[in-house]
Structures are given as C-alpha cells and as structure tokens.
Motif scaffolding. Structure first.
Motif, short mmCIF file in Angstrom:
data_model
loop_
_atom_site.label_atom_id
_atom_site.label_comp_id
_atom_site.label_asym_id
_atom_site.label_seq_id
_atom_site.Cartn_x
_atom_site.Cartn_y
_atom_site.Cartn_z
N HIS A 1 80.03 47.09 91.97
CA HIS A 1 80.56 45.57 91.90
C HIS A 1 79.61 44.60 91.94
O HIS A 1 79.64 43.59 91.31
CB HIS A 1 81.38 45.49 93.41
N ALA A 2 78.44 45.03 92.36
CA ALA A 2 77.29 43.85 92.23
C ALA A 2 77.01 43.41 90.72
O ALA A 2 76.72 42.29 90.47
CB ALA A 2 76.17 44.33 93.00
N THR A 3 76.64 44.42 90.04
CA THR A 3 76.52 44.17 88.55
C THR A 3 77.51 44.27 87.78
O THR A 3 77.60 43.57 86.86
CB THR A 3 75.48 45.29 88.18
N GLY A 4 78.70 45.05 87.94
CA GLY A 4 79.83 44.90 86.95
C GLY A 4 79.58 45.80 85.69
O GLY A 4 80.58 45.75 84.77
N LEU A 5 78.42 46.17 85.51
CA LEU A 5 78.23 46.87 84.39
C LEU A 5 77.54 48.42 84.49
O LEU A 5 76.30 48.59 85.19
CB LEU A 5 77.06 46.13 83.56
N ASP B 1 75.67 50.38 82.95
CA ASP B 1 74.31 50.74 82.77
C ASP B 1 73.23 50.04 83.83
O ASP B 1 72.06 50.50 83.61
CB ASP B 1 73.63 50.74 81.20
N LYS B 2 73.80 49.11 84.40
CA LYS B 2 72.72 48.62 85.45
C LYS B 2 72.98 49.22 86.99
O LYS B 2 72.38 48.80 87.92
CB LYS B 2 73.13 47.12 85.64
N VAL B 3 73.90 50.06 87.05
CA VAL B 3 74.23 50.73 88.23
C VAL B 3 73.27 51.76 88.86
O VAL B 3 72.65 51.53 90.14
CB VAL B 3 75.54 51.32 88.46
N LEU B 4 72.40 52.60 88.02
CA LEU B 4 71.35 53.52 88.28
C LEU B 4 70.12 52.83 88.81
O LEU B 4 69.71 52.97 89.82
CB LEU B 4 71.19 54.48 87.20
N GLN C 1 82.48 49.66 85.07
CA GLN C 1 81.62 49.58 86.06
C GLN C 1 81.28 50.99 86.39
O GLN C 1 80.55 51.00 87.36
CB GLN C 1 81.32 48.54 86.98
N SER C 2 82.16 51.77 86.20
CA SER C 2 82.24 53.22 86.88
C SER C 2 81.27 54.27 85.88
O SER C 2 81.19 54.07 84.94
CB SER C 2 83.76 53.86 86.60
N LEU C 3 80.59 55.18 86.66
CA LEU C 3 79.80 55.81 86.03
C LEU C 3 80.43 57.16 85.61
O LEU C 3 81.49 57.62 86.07
CB LEU C 3 78.61 56.41 87.03
N PHE D 1 66.04 36.95 95.27
CA PHE D 1 65.61 37.73 94.33
C PHE D 1 66.52 38.55 93.23
O PHE D 1 67.47 39.34 93.91
CB PHE D 1 64.59 39.00 94.92
N ASP D 2 66.53 38.21 92.26
CA ASP D 2 67.43 38.59 91.17
C ASP D 2 67.08 39.94 90.45
O ASP D 2 66.67 40.09 89.41
CB ASP D 2 67.97 37.55 90.40
N LEU D 3 67.09 41.24 91.23
CA LEU D 3 66.35 42.19 90.87
C LEU D 3 67.20 42.91 89.64
O LEU D 3 66.63 43.42 88.51
CB LEU D 3 66.13 43.36 91.75
N SER D 4 68.40 42.61 89.53
CA SER D 4 69.33 43.04 88.06
C SER D 4 68.57 42.53 86.83
O SER D 4 69.05 42.91 85.88
CB SER D 4 70.57 42.78 88.63
#
Lengths: 338, 338, 338, 338
Positions: free
Chosen positions: B272-276, B278-281, B312-314, C250-253
């Motif tokens: 949920h934080a990134t919503g994308l 490829d950013k989850v890992l 946003q699902s892996l 800190f916006d690490l994303s």
C-alpha cells in the motif's frame, strides 16, 4: 483513458497492450506521432484501476480522462444545488451562518449562546453531543441529553440545528433531534457511515478530511448521493500540511475549485481551520470573499471554561463584529447574509 | 506544561496568568532570566488543551511536556509487547510475514494464493471480505462468504488469518472467522470502532492514517488499550505528501521512532505504501532493515484479473524471491523469519 | 499531449481548440468515444505549458505525455551512469560510503575524523567549509581555511573529498580543493548555480529539495547535464511533511523510483533525513536495502562540541558498527562495500 | 530553553544534564512536580541547537522558548514597518496593487500592459527580465533588454517597477533599473543572495518558499535585515501540499499570522498560488479580506501568446473587474486602494 507507449516498443508488446485494453472492454484508438504512440481507450466505467495498464510492458504512462464521481459533478448537474431546510436555503444567494459552541455542555450554556447567535442573524445553531476526541480521556459529549438541549435551544430562538453523527447506530436517535447531520473530518472516508446517511432524508454537511484532495472529498459525497440523499453540503475546515503555527492550513482555493467541479454548496469553517480565536475573523471574511455559501463558526460566552475547543471560540462581541463585517463582504460580491 | 511569558508583561497580566493556571489545577513554578520569564505548570491530566493558556494576554508560547498517551508509551511499559496468536508471536525476535490478496474473490483464488504463501514461510494469510473503497461503484468485497473462504484456506494451509473490520456492527461476525482484526488507514480515527474493538479479545492491527502523526497513531492505539484490549500492533503503510509518483510516501523512520516511544510491535506494508509492484521488493527489504517486526505484502497468482489492487500485488515467483531476500536481511540484524 | 474535451462541446469550440493546437505546432489526432472526445496533440518541445490549452473553452483536462527531462532520463540512456573519481566508482556494483563532520572546524578535528572514517572502509570524506545556515547568527563555516584542511586530511588518509558550494563565485576556489561538488537541498533550484556547475568538469552531488518531487529533482539534474557536465549523482535527504518527530521524512522509495526513471546514481543521507543520531543506523541499513548506490553519513569524535549538527552525528564506535552492518546488507543484495 | 526530564532519571544523569547546560552557558532553574522535573535554562543566543540537549541521557523533551529571529519580530519593533518608495507606501493604510506580465517579452507588450495596469489604479508594474524556470529549455527572460523596457514603461505610465533578481552578480545591473528587488520562492534560502541584497538600499520583496514555514520565512527576512536593509516585504504565494488541483495551496492564514509575529508588510500573490486564471479573482478578494497589505497579480493583454505563465494571467477586463471588487473589499475593512 489515455495510454502513452514507450518509444522503442516492440510489435509484440504493442499487440499485448491492445489485447489487454480490449479484454478490459475498451475501444482502442491509435495516434502516431514522430516520437511516440498514444492510445485512446474509451468506454469503461469510471472506477477502472488504471494501474492495471500502467504495469504492462511497453507502457510509459496512463491517464484517466473521466472524473471518478458522477452525481456530484457539475457536468451531471449544471445548476447549483440549493438545500431548503424549513425557511433557510443553503446554496442560494444568501450566505448562511451556522454558529454555536463546539460541544453542548449544559442547558444554560446552550441557551445563552443560542440567544447571542440568533440576535446577530445567524440561522443555524451548531453544538456537539457526540464528540470525536483524539484522546480517550477527553470529554466525549453529553449524548442524548445534549441533543435534547440543542433542539430546545434551537426551537426557542428560532434556529435550525446541526450536530455531528459519528456512528451508524446513532443515526436514528440524532435524526429525531437535528435538522442537519454533520460528518466530521475524521469520518470523511467512513464508508459505512456515508452509505447509511445516504439512506436518510435529512441534509448532510460533509467535512473535508485532513488529507483529502478535492477529488477524494467529492467521491465521499458521491457515496451519499448514490445512496439516495441528494442534500449534501461540503465543509472546508483546513488540511494538514507542514505548517503547524495554525492548527491546519485553510485551503480557501478549494471553494472556487469545488464550485467549478460540483454543483454542491460549500461551507467554510475558520474556527477549526485556524484553531486560534484571533485568526477566525480575518479568515471568515476571506472565506466569504472567496465565495463560500455558508460559514460555520464556534462561539462561546465563556470560552475559558469551555469543555472543548474554547481557544478557538469567539467571544460574543467578537462574533457580533464578525457578523457585521461578513455582511458587508457578502454585499460586495452581490450576496447577502440575512 | 511550560508557559513562556512575553518580554514586557505587566504585573496585572502576570497575576492573571498565574491565577488561571492555578484555577486549572496546576502548581506553578517561576523561572526568571535576563530577558524572559518562564512558568512551569505541573500536575494536570494529559488531555489539557494548552490553547486555553496560549490565548491569555501576556503569554508568548506554551509547551505541553507530557505525552498525551499513557498505556501505549514506552515509559508505561519498558519491555516490548509480544502478541502470541496460537504458535505465532508478533513483536518477538522472529519477523512475521503476512501475505495474501487484497480481497478474497473466490474459493479457488484464496486457496491458490494461500498455498503459495504457506510454502514460502509466511505465517498469516491476509484477505479482505469487507473492502473500504473510495468509489461507491467499486467492488465492495464478498462479505461473510469471503470470511468463510479465508478461514477455510487458512485452516487448510496452517496459516493464521487477518481481515479488515470497517464497522462496529461487523465485529461479532468477523470475530468468528478471523485471528486478527485489521483497522484500515481511513478508520484510524473512527473512535467508536476503536472503542468497540478495545472490548474484544482478539489482537488488532491498526494501520496509520494518511495524515496521522506518530503521536495521533499512538493516541488511537490508546483508545483500544484503554478499553481493555492490550494486543495492538501498529502498521505503517505510507503517508500522504506532495510526492505522487508512489501512491503514498513510505515513512520507514516511523519504525524506529515508534519503537522508541512505544512498546507495541510495528508491521510494515510496502504494497500500500508504494502502490507499485516493482517497488515492493526493495521497500520490503528496507522495512526489515529498519527494524519492522512484521511485513504485510499483497500477493496474487493472477493480478491482472484481481478485483482490487492487482497492480501492487506480487506474482508468486516475485513473492518467493522477496521471502528469500528478507530472510537474509533479517539475519543481518540478528532476527529470523521462520 | 492529450486533450480531453467536455461532453457537450459545440462545433465552434471544437474548431477553436483544434486551431489553437495547430497554431502551437501540434499535429492533432481525434479519438471519438460514446461519451467523450479525446485529442492527441503530438510533436512539440517538452517544456510546452499545457495550461495554455487547459484554459480554452470546451477543454475538460489536459495531460502532458512526455517527460520534461531528457538527458537525465532512462529512455535517453539505458545503462547506469558510473562516475569514476580516481579509483572510486559511484554507481557501479560497490556501494560507496561518504562520511565526516557536518562542518570542518579545525585541523585537529578533521584529521581525527578522517582517520576514523578511513579505517572503516569509507572512501570519501565530507566536510563543509561554506555552510548554509537558517540563521544569520549561526556559524557559517571556515571558508578557504576549511577547504585546505579538508584537502589535507583527505590526502593524508587516502580519501576523496566532497564539500558544498553555495554560490557561483565560490566555484573556482572550491574546484581547486574538492573532488566532488555538493549542491545543498536549499539550492536545488538555484538555477544559476546549476548552470555554472554544469560548465565545470568535476562530479556533482545534487541534494533533493525539501519540497521537490522526483520530477523537479531530475529537472534540476537536467540543468547541469544540459550545460555539459554528465557526472551527476542525486542525494535523497528527506522531504518536508506534516510529521515533525524526525527532522524530515526520508523518502526511501525515491531510490527505486529514480533508478527506474533515470540512469544517474543515488546517494542516501540518513543523517539529514532523520536529524537524530539513534535513527541513523537503522535508516542507513534501510537505504542500502532499498538500493542506494552510496551513503552519506555525519560522524564526529566529539559531537557535543560540534559547531553544527552534532546531534545527528554518529560517534566513532557507532559509525564502525554501522559500517559492519551495511556491508552485510549490501552483500545480501549482491553488492559490496569496499 | 525548557528541558523536561524523564520520570525515572538517576542522580548521575541529572547532574550530567545540569553540567552540560551550564557548560553551554545557561543559568538553570529547577521545577519539581509530582511526576516530573522540568529545567528552565536561560540566557543563551537564539541559534543554539536544542538537539544538543535532546540527546543527553535522561532528557525527555526540549523546547526552545525564544523566537530564532529578532529584527523581524513584533517584539523587537511594535509599529508596522511602512516602506516608502517615491510616493507609494507599502504597509500603511493603503493596499498597494502590483500588476503586470510574468515576463517582459517586448517593448510593445510591456507598454500595452503598463497602460492597462496604470489606468485601473495599480501603482507598481511587475515584469521578469531574468526568469527562474524549472526547465533549462524554457524561455529564460530578455535580461538587460527586458530591464530597460520595464523601466521605460514604468516611467511613461508613472508606475514603480519590481523585478526578480536570481543571482548576486545581477544585483548591480538590476539596481540601476528597478525600484524593488523581488526574491523568488526557490531562492528564499539562497543565503548568499539574501546577504548581498541586505547590503543594498532598495526595498526587497521576499517570496515564501514552497516548503517554508512562517518561521523559516521570517528567518530569511532576518538575513536581509541583519545585513542592514530594513525595507523587506514578505509575499505569500502558496505552499506545496498534497492537493494538486491548484498549482499550490494559498495559505491565507499566513497573513494574520505574520502580522502578529512580525512588523513587516505582507503581499499576496493569487496568480502563482492558484496557477489558474479563473481562481485569481476570488482569491485576490480573499487575500484583501484576510488583511494583505499589497496584491501582486499577473496581467497580460494576450495571454495565449505569453512566453510564460499565460494561463494564470488575467485578461485586461478581468483585471479591471478585480480592481473594482478589491477596492470595495478594502473599504469594508477600513483600508483603501488608491
């Protein structure tokens, strides 16, 4: 929806994207330029999650081109919504003033304040009986006793009343006493509450959430409207930003923005937006000047003893002065108060 | 509370301020410097509204010196809270992984995903049956049918289950099926819901609101704790900022901050934080490295067809890779996964 | 550019819009759907101000479909930019650590710290000689004397050096002493400084501004690149949000986001991002786990006496511990430190 | 400074804290309550970094009790600063209007607009000759040619002129032509520029930065004031928040906030704050109603052809209407325009 393709896309990627769009139910139109290709994808319901396309290989960017709300939008209804409650109209030429204490504290208190408020030309008495408090240890309101006092004070001084509803199971009780339901900022996306209030037949004032964009806010109004209740007014009361000197940041530009995108009336609440008594008067003037359809202001005859939000409540003579000034501002823009 | 007085204060103003402080119940201590006077006002309950003093004539600034939460604070309880649910402990040395689809869509779907999830070492299956959706026109979840499917899938694959509760009247039903109640970000300050969940006896995961400071978040935990339920875990899932490339801004610093100020465990939700996808890992790795006690990740075997949050699902193999990497990260900081 | 037309547009409005687009130099493609018409307008330079179209009668919405930056974009250059400075490469497999005091304070101070830093495997010594301070009354740095001390300390302990440049007229002087120019967050949109540094031949580290989106940041990099200097590294150091417990958020994303959109390396600075010493270690680990190409950390052997930013500076043994831990994290993701 | 100690502090910790405070030069006063101890630490210069105390063992919280700015503060100077420039006074009873194009584009353009502007009662002509542009590929202004045109147009139509200075080395040139220096939002913390402008003798308008708190903004004014130039006016032009429908969020509450904390006059710029022509009129009215001392508005006779910011520029007849309305609003609050 508009889908922008990456510059060096392969034929296979292209076909895959088009296939997906068609499977999702879109009609696809292709525009080819020198450097890039753009697809127009037309024909699907407004809540389609565009990220489904954003993640396909070869897609550079995706834009949604329909507003996600419908019943709340100006394109759905051109004329302003006017909400008539007994002899008061919110959303018409008159700017309506709602005033009163943060919370109903006693019969004496609410009667004293109701009298002050009614004398100046305000039409609606505010007062909380169920209070959303950040701390579990703070005063949580008088409940039904408070509702009764509020109603009695309103009736005696010929004022409509507005009070907050926090939970669905409070609706039947509050409906007996109030003229307008208020939804607080922290409940703006309490979807069950929105749905249940959408099934009532009394007008609703929906406060903007602390982190809500204008679009989120209109989506929440859509929840109410789509459940059948068309009498929704929106209330700007400040958003949360990095500036902490004022309690919130009063986003007055939201007033003309909502008026452009929606037909619903907009109330402005400078008391919660600034959180500081001496900022309420200038910001009330500014709200009227920006085009607010109504004003909500906290007033208390003895704010030092108020059980909540005393520091942002106006004293009676400050409120009188405010009414004088906002009347003149309203006239400048061709409106009136009272 | 500390009250800083204005430089050129009159004796009358000074006496008036001291009188007010004493009337509010404070013991007053005076510190005089070359240029200014400071009053220490000591001895009142934590929810005192300091603006009551801020508005007195002659007061330059007021600071609250006690934390507004008590049961949630590290000073109230020094040791970490460990929440034991059957054979899983959240808040201990092991980093617990919760994974599953955004919403339960069908028995086949949830069984397929539960199998994938259980194989990799995740301990808790997530899946929404009641879905808070911004649009009233979006899929709102399968309700009780969804709860049944989730429970069955959890039991079959030896996973605990977690699911969201949106309204107080859903509590008895959901309690029958779930191991952990999830409170969504938009309900973080739905105080009635917090109070009612505080009276249940199952653990609760409280997501941080989009505009909530760490202090607001701990105050909401306090609502639950003060109603009797001590098993609260907090979940960081991104806050709303001006940066819109990611869905939210993942505030990973909140993990060590909460660990310093509170004894409650912290879960991190990079989906949920990134919503994308490829950013989850990378953000899951970062969350573990920052000290998260648990991870919540969305996984779907066919995300293109997911009814919500597919983007946003892996994918299953991505989730497997994630589990491999976060296990190694956990070891570096002396913890373990599984 | 994509232009979405209003639903009930007149023929005259339509023709007027098309004419304007053509006058602006666009080739116009029309897509007609059931409810709406979309125009694709293709072929104009990236800095076209789309509001010129947004204000035309009958236009509902306008979307820009090209990224406003070019030289900084991943589509312009597929491979990662590796910046080679003597025997150190930023942007390659090795994660490079830059460490040192906030400001150079004396020869003794910078030599002591340089020795500590070099022992642990850091490659670059940081230290400010010209300090941007919010207050005109604060220590403003030692100027040229500071530069000399920094250079000497770097040479003695075989470290490269990095130092901040605040004004164009300081460039020639600083260029004599430094290996890398640092541009501070508050100067991220000091366009004259960007342009002038773009004409130098030394690498540049560009810090992200407090209110800068990733796109703004890459546009500032574009200023440098378009003036000829291709050796730009970006530094994430926290953005300003409503959360004030940490100095910044800190916006690490942003690390994986920049890696997707640009070929430039990304440095992470947990010291400025959090502003609190005890948050530096976990957030340094998190930054490496998220994929940072380099780390910038403040270290001081006697932080209580530091002339600036002492409270966020690590003690020598804390820094040593940090280096141990980040090395292990780097290995988990297939990279190395030293 | 006020230092709150932790509840269970040891004697050794206590002594260590007191020793540190005394070493930093403070006189220490102790207030003991039932549950906590508070130290008042008095007597040190305003830029002391309170984090130096925050990190000591046994310290729970630290508060700064002096404003970090001095010359800019209302406590330093009680009366409003009135800036007299030829026959115009900014900061007095009259509300001054500054208007003109975003950028000077040609002699014909600036003369045409100057004539429109002067007719309506505006007193100051704005126009950029050096333009800070996010993109290196955008129009950067006409430079000295633009300054000459602006001066000529101002002289011909009896208007003062204001123009932006971006770099210190432009000061001597711009000083020859302008009556007021403008510092742009992105340069609000370009400390070298602030210092150098502080040494000039012409008035300065300092725009608020996108992420600047009111305190940061006043600190930047302090830089100018402490270098000798006392004629500083502040300009609110919107801050960056999560709401993106308007270009920025116009923080009108900042007007009364600055008036309380400082003696410097405040200008409001609704053109940059909203970025949309149709929002400029209501927000200009709101700014005057909130107490702004001056208004800055973009006007263009042919905004579709404007080289920058055309979409937020008013057409001549819109500007005329704006002037009519803001005059009436000014009268309501006892001020006047012209």
């Amino acid at each position: 929806m508009v889908v922008v393709l990456e510059k060096n896309i392969t034929d296979k990627q292209f076909e895959n994207i088009v296939k997906h769009l068609e499977d999702f139910g879109f009609a696809v139109h292709k525009s080819t330029g020198v450097e890039q290709v753009v697809l127009g994808a037309i024909g699907v319901k407004p809540d389609f999650d565009i990220r489904k396309v954003k993640i396909l290989d070869g897609v550079a960017e995706v834009y949604k081109i329909t507003e996600p709300f419908k019943l709340a939008s100006r394109s759905f209804r051109k004329e302003n919504t006017e909400i008539k409650i007994k002899d008061v109209v919110v959303g018409g030429n008159e700017v309506v003033v709602m005033a009163g204490p943060c919370a109903v504290e006693s019969e004496e208190q609410i009667f004293t304040i109701a009298e002050i408020v009614s004398k100046t030309g305000a039409k609606i008495l505010r007062g909380g009986a169920f209070k959303p408090r950040t701390s579990p240890y703070s005063f949580q309101g008088l409940g039904e006793e408070g509702l009764k006092m509020l109603r009695k004070a309103g009736d005696k001084f010929n004022l409509l009343v507005i009070t907050e509803v926090m939970e669905s199971n409070q609706i039947p009780l509050i409906e007996e006493y109030t003229d307008i339901f208020q939804i607080g900022a922290r409940n703006m996306q309490n979807f069950g509450l929105l749905r249940d209030l959408g099934k009532t037949s009394k007008p609703i004032m929906l406060k903007r959430g602390l982190a809500a964009t204008v679009e989120d806010w209109l989506m929440s109004a859509e929840y109410i409207l789509s459940n059948g209740n068309k009498e929704v007014m929106l209330c700007e009361r400040g958003i949360r930003t990095f500036e902490t000197y004022t309690r919130n940041t009063f986003d007055l530009s939201a007033i003309p923005v909502v008026h452009k995108r929606s037909h619903l009336p907009v109330v402005a609440d400078p008391s919660h937006a600034t959180g500081l008594r001496d900022k309420v008067l200038p910001m009330a003037r500014a709200a009227i000047a920006a085009g607010a359809d109504a004003l909500m202001v906290e007033v208390h005859h003895d704010p030092e003893k108020a059980l909540s939000d005393g520091p942002q409540s106006l004293l009676p003579d400050q409120f009188e002065e405010l009414m004088k000034q906002v009347k003149l501002i309203a006239e400048v823009i061709g409106r009136r108060i009272n």
